[in-house]
Design a protein around this motif. Sequence first.
Motif, PDB file in Angstrom:
ATOM      1  N   GLY A  30       1.167  -1.732  -0.279  1.00 11.03           N
ATOM      2  CA  GLY A  30       0.195  -0.309   0.101  1.00 11.03           C
ATOM      3  C   GLY A  30       0.209   1.711  -0.449  1.00 11.03           C
ATOM      4  O   GLY A  30       0.529   2.385  -0.997  1.00 11.03           O
ATOM      5  N   THR A  31       1.969   1.158   0.682  1.00  5.76           N
ATOM      6  CA  THR A  31       2.873   2.123   0.759  1.00  5.76           C
ATOM      7  C   THR A  31       3.591   2.799  -1.020  1.00  5.76           C
ATOM      8  O   THR A  31       3.716   4.083  -0.794  1.00  5.76           O
ATOM      9  N   LEU A  32       3.960   1.550  -1.099  1.00  4.86           N
ATOM     10  CA  LEU A  32       3.979   2.235  -2.904  1.00  4.86           C
ATOM     11  C   LEU A  32       2.952   1.941  -3.757  1.00  4.86           C
ATOM     12  O   LEU A  32       3.737   3.429  -4.792  1.00  4.86           O
ATOM     13  N   ILE A  33       2.292   1.376  -3.830  1.00  9.84           N
ATOM     14  CA  ILE A  33       0.344   1.916  -4.827  1.00  9.84           C
ATOM     15  C   ILE A  33       0.439   3.186  -4.305  1.00  9.84           C
ATOM     16  O   ILE A  33       0.410   3.926  -5.310  1.00  9.84           O
ATOM     17  N   PHE A  34      -0.361   3.533  -3.242  1.00  7.48           N
ATOM     18  CA  PHE A  34      -0.468   5.812  -3.255  1.00  7.48           C
ATOM     19  C   PHE A  34       0.990   6.081  -2.840  1.00  7.48           C
ATOM     20  O   PHE A  34       0.869   7.112  -1.806  1.00  7.48           O
ATOM     21  N   GLY A  35       0.890   6.359  -4.093  1.00  6.84           N
ATOM     22  CA  GLY A  35       2.524   7.142  -3.823  1.00  6.84           C
ATOM     23  C   GLY A  35       3.323   6.450  -5.369  1.00  6.84           C
ATOM     24  O   GLY A  35       4.420   8.296  -5.523  1.00  6.84           O
ATOM     25  N   ARG A  36       2.716   5.907  -5.977  1.00  6.46           N
ATOM     26  CA  ARG A  36       3.413   5.116  -6.902  1.00  6.46           C
ATOM     27  C   ARG A  36       5.011   5.223  -6.587  1.00  6.46           C
ATOM     28  O   ARG A  36       5.983   5.579  -7.588  1.00  6.46           O
ATOM     29  N   LYS A  37       5.124   4.857  -5.762  1.00  2.00           N
ATOM     30  CA  LYS A  37       6.892   4.667  -5.120  1.00  2.00           C
ATOM     31  C   LYS A  37       7.580   3.351  -6.029  1.00  2.00           C
ATOM     32  O   LYS A  37       6.712   2.030  -6.125  1.00  2.00           O
ATOM     33  N   SER A  38       8.426   3.522  -5.749  1.00  4.94           N
ATOM     34  CA  SER A  38       9.664   2.096  -6.024  1.00  4.94           C
ATOM     35  C   SER A  38      10.705   1.763  -5.083  1.00  4.94           C
ATOM     36  O   SER A  38      10.670   2.366  -4.235  1.00  4.94           O
ATOM     37  N   ILE A  39      11.500   0.597  -5.314  1.00  4.44           N
ATOM     38  CA  ILE A  39      12.254  -0.359  -4.485  1.00  4.44           C
ATOM     39  C   ILE A  39      12.834  -0.727  -5.251  1.00  4.44           C
ATOM     40  O   ILE A  39      12.308  -1.394  -6.630  1.00  4.44           O
ATOM     41  N   GLY A  40      14.621  -0.664  -5.545  1.00  2.49           N
ATOM     42  CA  GLY A  40      14.929  -1.099  -6.387  1.00  2.49           C
ATOM     43  C   GLY A  40      16.489  -1.775  -6.307  1.00  2.49           C
ATOM     44  O   GLY A  40      16.817  -1.275  -5.153  1.00  2.49           O
ATOM     45  N   GLY A  41      17.106  -2.552  -6.990  1.00  2.64           N
ATOM     46  CA  GLY A  41      18.366  -2.283  -6.510  1.00  2.64           C
ATOM     47  C   GLY A  41      19.344  -1.858  -7.540  1.00  2.64           C
ATOM     48  O   GLY A  41      18.798  -1.866  -9.270  1.00  2.64           O
ATOM     49  N   SER A  42      20.472  -2.059  -7.245  1.00  2.62           N
ATOM     50  CA  SER A  42      21.770  -2.141  -8.507  1.00  2.62           C
ATOM     51  C   SER A  42      22.686  -2.634  -7.922  1.00  2.62           C
ATOM     52  O   SER A  42      22.726  -2.530  -6.535  1.00  2.62           O
ATOM     53  N   LEU A  43      23.382  -3.258  -9.323  1.00  6.65           N
ATOM     54  CA  LEU A  43      25.064  -3.972  -8.567  1.00  6.65           C
ATOM     55  C   LEU A  43      26.052  -3.061  -9.504  1.00  6.65           C
ATOM     56  O   LEU A  43      26.075  -2.649 -10.493  1.00  6.65           O
ATOM     57  N   ILE A  44      27.411  -2.600  -8.294  1.00 13.41           N
ATOM     58  CA  ILE A  44      28.720  -2.231  -9.423  1.00 13.41           C
ATOM     59  C   ILE A  44      28.104  -0.759 -10.215  1.00 13.41           C
ATOM     60  O   ILE A  44      27.381  -0.158 -10.367  1.00 13.41           O
ATOM     61  N   GLY A  45      28.769  -0.794 -11.278  1.00 13.72           N
ATOM     62  CA  GLY A  45      28.387  -0.273 -12.130  1.00 13.72           C
ATOM     63  C   GLY A  45      29.358  -1.036 -13.565  1.00 13.72           C
ATOM     64  O   GLY A  45      30.669  -1.549 -13.481  1.00 13.72           O
ATOM     65  N   GLY A  46      29.374  -0.354 -14.874  1.00 13.47           N
ATOM     66  CA  GLY A  46      30.422  -0.768 -15.855  1.00 13.47           C
ATOM     67  C   GLY A  46      32.043   0.042 -16.155  1.00 13.47           C
ATOM     68  O   GLY A  46      32.135   0.729 -14.902  1.00 13.47           O
ATOM     69  N   ILE A  47      32.201  -0.790 -16.759  1.00 13.59           N
ATOM     70  CA  ILE A  47      33.568  -0.028 -17.569  1.00 13.59           C
ATOM     71  C   ILE A  47      33.405   1.521 -17.177  1.00 13.59           C
ATOM     72  O   ILE A  47      34.118   2.464 -16.318  1.00 13.59           O
TER      73      ILE A  47
END
Length: 351
Positions: free
Chosen positions: A283-300
């Motif tokens: 509900g916290t995500l839906i009522f606000g169009r919020k997102s939980i994401g992830g990220s892995l290091i970075g490219g060269i």
Amino acid sequence: MQTKAYGAQKAKAPLAPIAIERREPGPKDVALDILFCGVCHSDLHTARGEWPGILYPCVPGHEIIGRVTKTGKDVKSFKEGDIVGVGCMVESCRTCEPCQHDLEQYCEGPNGFTGTYNGAAKGGLPNTFGGYSKHIVVDEHFVLRIRHKEHQFAAAAPLLCAGITTWSPLKHWKIGPGQKVGIIGIGGLGHMGVKLAHALGAHVVAFTTSPSKKSAALELGADEVVVSKNRDEMNAHAGSFNFILDTVAASHDLDAFTRLLKRDGALVLVGVPEDPHPSPSVGTLIFGRKSIGGSLIGGIAETQEMLDFCAERDITCDIEMIAMADIDNAYDRQLKSDVKYRFVIDMATLT
């Protein structure tokens, strides 16, 4: 060719001197003498067999600064004497869609990217060996130019992991002036998140569970510091963040932070806990169009961008230098968060 190194022969065994084999440099290879190597939590988990699929002997280390000693005949970008870096990857398929878009960390080849240690090695060797060693040989594509000043070389080493791990999500989510950014955790990753978000022009709020870290976070560049256990301090920031970067590698309540996001805000995770986080409130995500994401290091290419950005602005990691023989004690101190904020090994002490 044989070189001196420091590694673990089996899980739970103390690290000790060993001799390892490095391949002879090929046409596209760069050979370097290692000057400094940062110490990452991944090193500890790997050396002590706390993750599945660890190959032994294991030589950790993927935050490498060194001096080029030899280049293959087809190498164009580096020459003998150059100061260079090697990060978390030493190979990828280079043909899949992510690789073609400079996102080698998300390589979709048969084996994904090849880690600097505990990966599939070239030349018939059983597995890759990392930076706790005198020398390393790496394909030119995965070698990075270091433009920091000489006295900054050691403190630049952890940028190869801690720096790029925080830089990549900040850039992907287009962090800059006029945005309010939260950084959860003031450790090896978090302290770089604060420095980089500040340098990108954001209004930075550091979250910590320790009131004693408030002054240190402000010195790193935070505009404000919130003790996340203090409900009043948390409530005062409800619905106000464009972006929050979570660097904590322990299971915790994500709802406490998604509530702080604005509409369309993102909470991005870069710490991997041993046990899963409690399931967040949908509900916290839906009522606000919020997102939980992830990220892995970075490219060269992105890592080189980060290194150049940091060199231009004299940004480095806050480090404590150690001798190679002190590595197990450093691991024990890491587990207690007893370091500000990253250990770096002076490889001249590997004798």
